[in-house]
Design a protein around this motif. Structure first.
Motif, PDB file in Angstrom:
ATOM      1  N   ILE A 129     -39.758 -11.534 -37.109  1.00  0.00           N
ATOM      2  CA  ILE A 129     -38.782 -10.496 -37.469  1.00  0.00           C
ATOM      3  C   ILE A 129     -38.011 -10.050 -36.231  1.00  0.00           C
ATOM      4  CG2 ILE A 129     -38.512  -8.162 -38.378  1.00  0.00           C
ATOM      5  CD1 ILE A 129     -40.986  -8.668 -40.103  1.00  0.00           C
ATOM      6  N   TYR A 130     -38.721  -9.901 -35.127  1.00  0.00           N
ATOM      7  CA  TYR A 130     -38.072  -9.487 -33.879  1.00  0.00           C
ATOM      8  C   TYR A 130     -37.064 -10.545 -33.420  1.00  0.00           C
ATOM      9  CZ  TYR A 130     -37.543  -8.622 -28.869  1.00  0.00           C
ATOM     10  OH  TYR A 130     -37.021  -8.420 -27.602  1.00  0.00           O
ATOM     11  N   LYS A 131     -37.461 -11.809 -33.462  1.00  0.00           N
ATOM     12  CA  LYS A 131     -36.589 -12.896 -33.016  1.00  0.00           C
ATOM     13  C   LYS A 131     -35.335 -12.981 -33.904  1.00  0.00           C
ATOM     14  CE  LYS A 131     -39.189 -14.981 -29.807  1.00  0.00           C
ATOM     15  NZ  LYS A 131     -38.751 -15.188 -28.382  1.00  0.00           N
ATOM     16  N   LEU A 132     -35.545 -12.927 -35.207  1.00  0.00           N
ATOM     17  CA  LEU A 132     -34.408 -13.026 -36.129  1.00  0.00           C
ATOM     18  C   LEU A 132     -33.441 -11.855 -35.956  1.00  0.00           C
ATOM     19  CD1 LEU A 132     -36.071 -14.279 -39.455  1.00  0.00           C
ATOM     20  CD2 LEU A 132     -34.656 -15.586 -37.849  1.00  0.00           C
ATOM     21  N   SER A 133     -33.992 -10.687 -35.690  1.00  0.00           N
ATOM     22  CA  SER A 133     -33.135  -9.518 -35.491  1.00  0.00           C
ATOM     23  C   SER A 133     -32.248  -9.701 -34.260  1.00  0.00           C
ATOM     24  CB  SER A 133     -34.009  -8.270 -35.326  1.00  0.00           C
ATOM     25  OG  SER A 133     -33.195  -7.133 -35.061  1.00  0.00           O
ATOM     26  N   LYS A 134     -32.814 -10.194 -33.180  1.00  0.00           N
ATOM     27  CA  LYS A 134     -32.049 -10.413 -31.951  1.00  0.00           C
ATOM     28  C   LYS A 134     -31.022 -11.539 -32.126  1.00  0.00           C
ATOM     29  CE  LYS A 134     -33.940  -7.339 -29.282  1.00  0.00           C
ATOM     30  NZ  LYS A 134     -33.124  -6.196 -28.759  1.00  0.00           N
ATOM     31  N   VAL A 135     -31.441 -12.597 -32.805  1.00  0.00           N
ATOM     32  CA  VAL A 135     -30.514 -13.716 -33.055  1.00  0.00           C
ATOM     33  C   VAL A 135     -29.357 -13.253 -33.928  1.00  0.00           C
ATOM     34  CG1 VAL A 135     -30.258 -15.939 -34.216  1.00  0.00           C
ATOM     35  CG2 VAL A 135     -32.249 -15.511 -32.756  1.00  0.00           C
ATOM     36  N   GLY A 136     -29.642 -12.432 -34.940  1.00  0.00           N
ATOM     37  CA  GLY A 136     -28.603 -11.913 -35.818  1.00  0.00           C
ATOM     38  C   GLY A 136     -27.588 -11.067 -35.071  1.00  0.00           C
ATOM     39  N   GLN A 137     -28.044 -10.259 -34.151  1.00  0.00           N
ATOM     40  CA  GLN A 137     -27.127  -9.433 -33.355  1.00  0.00           C
ATOM     41  C   GLN A 137     -26.231 -10.303 -32.479  1.00  0.00           C
ATOM     42  OE1 GLN A 137     -29.501  -6.607 -31.140  1.00  0.00           O
ATOM     43  NE2 GLN A 137     -30.323  -5.643 -32.997  1.00  0.00           N
ATOM     44  N   ALA A 138     -26.812 -11.339 -31.888  1.00  0.00           N
ATOM     45  CA  ALA A 138     -26.036 -12.236 -31.029  1.00  0.00           C
ATOM     46  C   ALA A 138     -24.976 -12.989 -31.850  1.00  0.00           C
ATOM     47  CB  ALA A 138     -26.966 -13.231 -30.333  1.00  0.00           C
ATOM     48  N   ILE A 139     -25.339 -13.460 -33.021  1.00  0.00           N
ATOM     49  CA  ILE A 139     -24.387 -14.177 -33.872  1.00  0.00           C
ATOM     50  C   ILE A 139     -23.277 -13.243 -34.334  1.00  0.00           C
ATOM     51  CG2 ILE A 139     -24.100 -15.365 -36.086  1.00  0.00           C
ATOM     52  CD1 ILE A 139     -26.888 -16.525 -35.708  1.00  0.00           C
ATOM     53  N   GLU A 140     -23.653 -12.012 -34.652  1.00  0.00           N
ATOM     54  CA  GLU A 140     -22.645 -11.034 -35.084  1.00  0.00           C
ATOM     55  C   GLU A 140     -21.623 -10.774 -33.980  1.00  0.00           C
ATOM     56  OE1 GLU A 140     -22.484  -6.563 -37.116  1.00  0.00           O
ATOM     57  OE2 GLU A 140     -24.359  -7.371 -36.313  1.00  0.00           O
ATOM     58  N   ASN A 141     -22.076 -10.878 -32.733  1.00  0.00           N
ATOM     59  CA  ASN A 141     -21.170 -10.682 -31.589  1.00  0.00           C
ATOM     60  C   ASN A 141     -20.525 -11.987 -31.139  1.00  0.00           C
ATOM     61  OD1 ASN A 141     -21.771  -7.901 -31.434  1.00  0.00           O
ATOM     62  ND2 ASN A 141     -23.593  -8.310 -30.161  1.00  0.00           N
ATOM     63  N   ASN A 142     -20.707 -13.032 -31.958  1.00  0.00           N
ATOM     64  CA  ASN A 142     -20.176 -14.367 -31.641  1.00  0.00           C
ATOM     65  C   ASN A 142     -20.726 -14.904 -30.327  1.00  0.00           C
ATOM     66  OD1 ASN A 142     -18.584 -14.392 -33.977  1.00  0.00           O
ATOM     67  ND2 ASN A 142     -16.865 -13.402 -32.928  1.00  0.00           N
ATOM     68  N   ASP A 143     -21.920 -14.484 -29.968  1.00  0.00           N
ATOM     69  CA  ASP A 143     -22.547 -14.904 -28.713  1.00  0.00           C
ATOM     70  C   ASP A 143     -23.628 -15.946 -29.024  1.00  0.00           C
ATOM     71  OD1 ASP A 143     -23.512 -15.198 -26.194  1.00  0.00           O
ATOM     72  OD2 ASP A 143     -24.178 -13.109 -25.954  1.00  0.00           O
ATOM     73  N   LEU A 144     -23.180 -17.153 -29.328  1.00  0.00           N
ATOM     74  CA  LEU A 144     -24.120 -18.190 -29.693  1.00  0.00           C
ATOM     75  C   LEU A 144     -25.001 -18.643 -28.526  1.00  0.00           C
ATOM     76  CD1 LEU A 144     -22.051 -20.422 -32.169  1.00  0.00           C
ATOM     77  CD2 LEU A 144     -23.587 -18.503 -32.632  1.00  0.00           C
ATOM     78  N   PRO A 145     -24.559 -18.640 -27.290  1.00  0.00           N
ATOM     79  CA  PRO A 145     -25.458 -19.001 -26.172  1.00  0.00           C
ATOM     80  C   PRO A 145     -26.676 -18.079 -26.113  1.00  0.00           C
ATOM     81  CG  PRO A 145     -23.207 -19.157 -25.440  1.00  0.00           C
ATOM     82  CD  PRO A 145     -23.162 -18.521 -26.795  1.00  0.00           C
ATOM     83  N   SER A 146     -26.441 -16.764 -26.323  1.00  0.00           N
ATOM     84  CA  SER A 146     -27.568 -15.829 -26.312  1.00  0.00           C
ATOM     85  C   SER A 146     -28.492 -16.089 -27.506  1.00  0.00           C
ATOM     86  CB  SER A 146     -27.066 -14.387 -26.364  1.00  0.00           C
ATOM     87  OG  SER A 146     -26.358 -14.069 -25.180  1.00  0.00           O
ATOM     88  N   ALA A 147     -27.891 -16.413 -28.639  1.00  0.00           N
ATOM     89  CA  ALA A 147     -28.691 -16.724 -29.826  1.00  0.00           C
ATOM     90  C   ALA A 147     -29.571 -17.945 -29.569  1.00  0.00           C
ATOM     91  CB  ALA A 147     -27.778 -16.979 -31.016  1.00  0.00           C
ATOM     92  N   GLY A 148     -28.984 -18.965 -28.907  1.00  0.00           N
ATOM     93  CA  GLY A 148     -29.746 -20.173 -28.580  1.00  0.00           C
ATOM     94  C   GLY A 148     -30.869 -19.876 -27.615  1.00  0.00           C
ATOM     95  N   SER A 149     -30.610 -18.987 -26.679  1.00  0.00           N
ATOM     96  CA  SER A 149     -31.626 -18.626 -25.693  1.00  0.00           C
ATOM     97  C   SER A 149     -32.806 -17.919 -26.358  1.00  0.00           C
ATOM     98  CB  SER A 149     -31.010 -17.732 -24.614  1.00  0.00           C
ATOM     99  OG  SER A 149     -31.992 -17.328 -23.682  1.00  0.00           O
ATOM    100  N   ILE A 150     -32.518 -17.069 -27.322  1.00  0.00           N
ATOM    101  CA  ILE A 150     -33.576 -16.339 -28.034  1.00  0.00           C
ATOM    102  C   ILE A 150     -34.400 -17.293 -28.901  1.00  0.00           C
ATOM    103  CG2 ILE A 150     -34.059 -14.563 -29.763  1.00  0.00           C
ATOM    104  CD1 ILE A 150     -31.419 -13.211 -28.789  1.00  0.00           C
TER     105      ILE A 150
END
Length: 212
Positions: A113-134
């Motif tokens: 749940i924690y990982k998905l929440s962080k990935v969702g925030q990164a995608i919402e900000n169009n920050d796919l590199p951060s999403a990939g890192s998470i």
């Protein structure tokens, strides 16, 4: 001749009366007279009290037999329903016992749940590199532990189907993030989160995990 009849009417009447009497006697003695057809009286069929009693008793017994059979079928249905309720209750108790003792598994799922929440925030900000890192690699430790917990706590076919949907959507998410596909990443993320949330609802873990 006609004058003789008219002049002595008494003789004519006596002669006529004798002739009619003779004809009547002859007719009665003959066989040419139409006699009335003999008909049997139209009486109702004779039913004895004993026959009536037997018929009524038979009908009563048939009625009792029908009611008894219906009652037996209804009782069988009730027993089957009761047995099903007992089995369902037993499964729920067993399931709840497993969930209550699966503290490690719940920790792994809380991490999902924690990982998905962080990935969702990164995608919402169009920050796919951060999403990939998470997300990390597809064989990341958190993902292995999550799959182990999902498999351990899934008992029904529907729960297992949701686990498959979650893993399939998560694979698409990894692929879209790697390709820098923002729209594909958003779709895959929503599918992954939805499958995971549905799984927690099916297993009864909704109230035991935070962030849902």
């Amino acid at each position: 001749m006609a004058a003789n009849f008219l002049s002595n009417p008494t003789t004519f009447l006596q002669s006529s009366s004798s002739s009619l009497t003779s004809q009547k006697q002859h007719t009665v003695k003959g066989t040419s007279v139409c006699k009335p057809v003999c008909r049997l009286p139209n009486y109702p069929p004779h039913i004895s009290k004993r026959s009536l009693s037997i018929n009524l008793t038979s009908l009563f017994l048939l009625s009792l037999t029908g009611n008894a059979n219906a009652a037996i079928l209804e009782a069988d249905d009730d027993l089957e329903l009761l047995e099903k309720v007992k089995q369902d209750r037993k499964k729920r108790i067993e399931k709840q016992t497993v969930l209550n003792s699966a503290n490690k598994d719940k920790e792994y799922l809380q991490d999902v749940i924690y990982k998905l929440s962080k990935v969702g925030q990164a995608i919402e900000n169009n920050d796919l590199p951060s999403a990939g890192s998470i997300l990390g690699q597809t064989d990341a430790d958190w993902l292995k532990k999550a799959n182990a917990a999902l498999s351990q706590l899934s008992s029904s076919a529907e729960e297992k189907a949701e686990v498959d949907t979650f893993n399939s959507s998560l694979t698409s998410l990894y692929s879209s993030v790697t390709k820098n596909d923002i729209e594909g990443s958003k779709t895959a993320f929503v599918d992954s989160a939805s499958a995971f949330e549905k799984w927690t609802t099916l297993t009864g873990l909704t109230g035991q995990l935070k962030g849902l």
